[in-house]
Write an enzyme that holds these catalytic residues in place. Structure first.
Site, PDB file in Angstrom:
ATOM      1  N   LEU A  66       0.920  -1.185   0.034  1.00 22.02           N
ATOM      2  CA  LEU A  66       0.011   0.037   0.064  1.00 22.02           C
ATOM      3  C   LEU A  66       1.127   1.199  -0.022  1.00 22.02           C
ATOM      4  CD1 LEU A  66      -2.653  -0.492   2.799  1.00 22.02           C
ATOM      5  CD2 LEU A  66      -3.087  -0.728   0.096  1.00 22.02           C
ATOM      6  N   ASP A  67       0.345   2.339  -0.755  1.00 20.65           N
ATOM      7  CA  ASP A  67       1.143   3.584  -0.605  1.00 20.65           C
ATOM      8  C   ASP A  67       1.302   3.948   0.769  1.00 20.65           C
ATOM      9  OD1 ASP A  67       0.904   3.334  -3.274  1.00 20.65           O
ATOM     10  OD2 ASP A  67      -0.563   4.918  -3.518  1.00 20.65           O
ATOM     11  N   ARG A  68       2.435   4.632   1.053  1.00 18.01           N
ATOM     12  CA  ARG A  68       2.786   5.147   2.696  1.00 18.01           C
ATOM     13  C   ARG A  68       1.644   5.765   3.232  1.00 18.01           C
ATOM     14  NH1 ARG A  68       8.732   6.713   4.750  1.00 18.01           N
ATOM     15  NH2 ARG A  68       8.109   6.648   7.066  1.00 18.01           N
TER      16      ARG A  68
END
Length: 230
Positions: A66-68
Site C-alpha cells: 500500500l502507498d505510504r
C-alpha cells in the site's frame, strides 16, 4: 504528527501459521525504500519473533503493498509455502480488494466504472491517467459507488479490477475527485499527519493452505472524518 506502527502497537487483524494480516497506519512503509525508515515487514518480523519466542531469523513474505499515506489491510505470508500461492492469487485477480476513499467533489455518477490508460513516471513517483491508449501505458479499471454523503465529503467504495501504481489516486483525480489530503493528485491541502483519506477496507481470498475462504475488514483510522463514516 505521523503515527508509526511498532511491535507493541501493531494492529493485527488475522494470523495463523501461514499468514498474518495487518491494519497499516498512514506513516508505515510496507517494504524498505530510500528513506531508510524501518518497513512494516521488519516490524511484523519483530512482533512474530517476540510473540512466538523464535530463535534466529523470522520468515515473512511481502504479498502486496500500500502507498505510504494510505491505511488499511496488508497481507504477509509467514511460510515459503504460502507466499507463491498468495502471489498467484493476486496475479490471477482471485483476491478481491475493496477500498474506501473520501473526496470533496461529488463524482459525476452515483456509481460508475472508470477505465484509463496509466503511464507511470518513476522519477516523480506518480502515475498519469489517459482516456485513450498512449505509448507505454497500461489499462486500469476500477468500479466506484457513493456509499455515504457527509457535510463536506463523499465516501466512495472502490473495487479494483487491475492493480496499477497509484491507480485509485490517479483515476479519481482524472474525474475531478482527488482524495482528501492527496496533494500529489490535486487535493488543495495536505492532512496534518501526511495521510490521505484512502483506506484498504476489505480483502477476500481463499486461504493458500487450508483452502477456506477468508474475508477481513480493517477498522477505520481514529480520525474524526473517518469515524463519521462508520
Amino acid at each position: 504528527m505521523k503515527k508509526i506502527s511498532n511491535k507493541k502497537n501493531l494492529q493485527v487483524l488475522f494470523q495463523d501459521n501461514h499468514i498474518v494480516v495487518i491494519n497499516k497506519r498512514a506513516g508505515d512503509i510496507v517494504q524498505g525504500d530510500k528513506t531508510g525508515d524501518k518497513p512494516l515487514s521488519d516490524i511484523v518480523k519483530d512482533y512474530l519473533k517476540e510473540k512466538y519466542n523464535k530463535p534466529g531469523n523470522v520468515y515473512l513474505g511481502v504479498v502486496h503493498r500500500l502507498d505510504r499515506p494510505t491505511t488499511g489491510i496488508v497481507l504477509f505470508a509467514r511460510t515459503s509455502k504460502a507466499l507463491p500461492r498468495l502471489n498467484k492469487l493476486f496475479a490471477s485477480k482471485e483476491a478481491s480488494k475493496t477500498y474506501w476513499a473520501l473526496v470533496k467533489n461529488k463524482p459525476p455518477h452515483t456509481q460508475d466504472t472508470l477505465t484509463h490508460w496509466m503511464v507511470r513516471n518513476s522519477k516523480q513517483n506518480k502515475s498519469y491517467a489517459h482516456h485513450n491508449e498512449v505509448p507505454d501505458s497500461k489499462k486500469a479499471v476500477l468500479h466506484y459507488k457513493i456509499i455515504k454523503e457527509l457535510d463536506n465529503y463523499y465516501l466512495l467504495e472502490i473495487d479494483l479490477e487491475t492493480g496499477r501504481h497509484h491507480q485509485i489516486r490517479s483515476q479519481l483525480s482524472a474525474i475531478g475527485c482527488p482524495i482528501k489530503g492527496d496533494l500529489k493528485y490535486g487535493f488543495n491541502r495536505s492532512n496534518p499527519d501526511a495521510s490521505i483519506h484512502l483506506h484498504a477496507r476489505k480483502l477476500s481470498f481463499v486461504h493458500p493452505v487450508k483452502k477456506e475462504p477468508v474475508s477481513i475488514i480493517a477498522p477505520l483510522p481514529n480520525d474524526p472524518l473517518w469515524q463519521a463514516c462508520n
